[in-house]
Scaffold this active site. Structure first.
Site, PDB file in Angstrom:
ATOM      1  N   LYS A  83       1.639   8.100   0.402  1.00  0.00           N
ATOM      2  CA  LYS A  83       2.099   8.043   1.730  1.00  0.00           C
ATOM      3  C   LYS A  83       3.396   8.561   1.719  1.00  0.00           C
ATOM      4  O   LYS A  83       4.089   8.431   0.691  1.00  0.00           O
ATOM      5  CB  LYS A  83       2.090   6.470   2.360  1.00  0.00           C
ATOM      6  N   ARG A  91     -11.199  -0.616   2.169  1.00  0.00           N
ATOM      7  CA  ARG A  91     -12.490  -0.703   1.965  1.00  0.00           C
ATOM      8  C   ARG A  91     -12.960  -0.991   0.696  1.00  0.00           C
ATOM      9  O   ARG A  91     -13.938  -1.251   0.498  1.00  0.00           O
ATOM     10  CB  ARG A  91     -13.209   0.606   2.752  1.00  0.00           C
ATOM     11  N   ASP A  95       0.887  -1.238  -0.123  1.00  0.00           N
ATOM     12  CA  ASP A  95      -0.147   0.085   0.013  1.00  0.00           C
ATOM     13  C   ASP A  95       0.754   1.268  -0.039  1.00  0.00           C
ATOM     14  O   ASP A  95       1.531   1.707   1.057  1.00  0.00           O
ATOM     15  CB  ASP A  95      -0.942  -0.118   1.441  1.00  0.00           C
TER      16      ASP A  95
END
Ligand code: BES
Ligand code: MN
Ligand code: ZN
Length: 523
Positions: A295, A369, A288
């Site tokens: 990030k 999600r 991720d």
């Protein structure tokens, strides 16, 4: 493809999917009747303030008082969870002392004792270590000690080049000397070894970096682990299959990566023919980066563990299948790599999910999600489960709320809440319940789509994420969401059964949940 290319593909496949090297062999667990050996390496349990009893007294006597002198010098008094590792005590090559405090023995305490001895055993060059447990108050004590020892001695050194001439540590035997050795061996083999193997499977996959574990290699590792396990079928959806089903949400996360996404479904049938299954759905982001909502680089390497949910649900079903649990259970792994690129999903994009419901992307970093809702919808349509439990390293907000003591539990079903909290306490993988307040719906409103995938960062992030996922759960399905962001990777201090790094959190918990609350009792 020319011959050279196909040959090199085969070589790459062998390297990527190779079984753990001998560097990672763990000690073989053996069982023997309780007795105190006169030499070798031994592990002895010490109750707080009462060292001169049982095996301790005997080992001290054999060593001519050397043990007591060493213990006094170290200031060791048997506090719970404190271990003292003494090389060369009288005729003994090594004496490992494990403090258990003053609490009464319990299965969890036994697993902790086993775990501490396992950790010492993993760093010991002794060919044979014998753990001495004289107690008779816990049934099948040896099974729990063995479970702990197996989890505690976990290491991953596949990529370490052995130093020439250096001794190889952590190999040989770990012998558990207990009152009922035969009963312990049976309990271990039939009941606990499968669970330990499920945890090991999950830890191995989580520890592997993202250049070896990506959606396709995750699938291959799973096929390998389930080979020859009875009662199991595996279904894998590739990109065209997911396109045909309209899984725009899972595909939106995977589309920025060179590694195509997959939906992996492992079905185990050990229960009644017409019994609705329980479905465990795991977030499987093999890396991720955050995507276009990228990030910061500090600790970014840790995001290889963002597939822990997928590894844990798959490991849990591996455990259930290997121990022949009387249940129908499904693991769904929603696998994708979240990368920024020219093909990546953008903030503001509107996504249509398999259910037809749409949402607006606020952050491409709220990707967990996104993959989960298509996976949950798919298993509901295909398998009509009565219970859906999703497991995900979903939010930094869960880390802030619960630290590394608890996974976050979100559910609207009171019975499921009680069962999962109990399973957490019994397994040593504790949960804490957090709310799904109706007001979180407001945080997820979009002016142009049915929902948006995140709200303001100043709000209850973990709950809002859970609420989003819950919007895809159908009427009549008991659903729980486990946010395990803080539990997937263990930093210091380590726990007796959880060494540094990948924890495999969720395998023991879900096995326990099935064991105590779902499984139909044997006739
Ligand atoms: N994988 C992260 C959550 C995470 C953070 C796991 C730290 C483990 C440790 C997740 O995909 C994420 O980035 N979540 C965002 C959601 C936000 C953008 C709504 C977060 O928590 O900041
Ligand atoms: Mn993210
Ligand atoms: Zn993530």
């Amino acid at each position: 493809m020319n011959r050279f290319a196909s040959l090199s593909a085969v070589i790459v496949a062998i390297v990527a999917f190779a079984a753990p090297s001998p560097a990672d062999a763990q000690r073989k667990l053996e069982f023997a009747p309780y007795a105190v050996p006169a030499e070798g390496a031994v592990a002895v349990v010490v109750r707080q303030g009462a060292p001169m009893e049982g095996a301790f007294a005997e080992v001290d006597r054999v060593s001519g008082g050397a043990l007591q002198r060493a213990v006094a010098a170290a200031g060791f008094i048997g506090d719970r969870g404190v271990m003292l590792n003494l090389p060369g005590v009288g005729p003994y090559q090594q004496v490992v002392l494990v403090g258990v405090g003053s609490e009464a023995a319990s299965p969890r305490l036994l697993e902790d004792v086993g775990g501490l001895v396992g950790q010492a055993a993993a760093l010991s060059g002794a060919p044979r270590i014998e753990l001495l447990w004289p107690g008779t108050d816990i049934a099948m004590a040896g099974g729990h000690l063995a479970m702990g020892a197996s989890l505690g001695q976990y290491t991953f050194r596949n990529y370490r080049t052995p130093r020439p001439g250096a001794p190889v540590l952590g190999q040989g035997e770990l012998v558990l000397r207990v009152a009922d050795a035969e009963g312990a061996r049976r309990a271990w083999t039939a009941q606990w070894q499968p669970v330990a193997e499920g945890v090991r499977f999950a830890r191995d996959l989580v520890t592997e970096p993202a250049n070896t574990i990506y959606p396709e290699s995750f699938v291959e590792r799973t096929r390998e682990a389930f080979r020859d396990v009875p009662g199991v079928s595996i279904e894998v959806l590739d990109v065209p299959a997911m396109q045909a089903l309209g899984m725009g949400s899972l595909l939106a996360v995977g589309q920025g990566s060179q590694r195509p996404p997959r939906l992996l479904v492992v079905r185990y049938r050990g229960g009644g023919r017409d019994e609705a299954p329980v479905a465990f759905v795991g977030k499987g982001i093999t890396f991720d980066t955050g995507g276009i909502s990228i990030k910061p680089s500090l600790n970014l390497w840790q995001m290889k563990y963002d597939m822990t949910g997928a590894a844990s649900v798959t490991g849990a079903v591996l455990a259930l299948a290997k121990r022949g649990a009387r249940v129908n259970a499904i693991a769904v792994a929603a696998l994708a790599e979240n990368m920024p690129s020219g093909t990546a999903t953008r903030p503001g994009d509107v996504i249509r999910t398999m259910s037809g419901k749409t949402y607006e992307v606020m952050s491409t970093d709220a990707e967990g999600r996104m993959v989960l809702v298509d996976a949950i919808w798919f298993v509901q349509q295909r398998d009509r489960p009565r219970v859906v439990i999703d497991v995900a390293t979903l939010t930094g907000s869960q880390v802030t709320a619960l630290g590394d003591e608890y996974g976050g539990l979100f559910t609207r079903d009171e019975a499921l809440a009680a069962n999962l909290l109990a399973a957490g306490a019994a397994s040593g993988e504790d949960l804490w319940r957090l709310p799904l307040h109706p007001s979180y719906a407001k945080d997820l409103e979009s002016p142009i789509a049915d929902l948006r995938n995140g709200g303001s960062t100043a709000r209850a992030g973990a709950g809002v994420g859970a609420f989003f996922i819950g919007s895809w759960v159908q009427e009549g399905v008991a659903w729980a969401h486990l946010d395990i962001a803080s539990m997937a990777w263990r930093d210091l201090p380590v726990l007796p059964t959880v060494p540094l790094g990948a924890s495999g959190f969720g395998v023991r918990l879900l096995d326990r949940y099935v064991r105590d609350h779902v499984e139909t009792p044997a006739p």
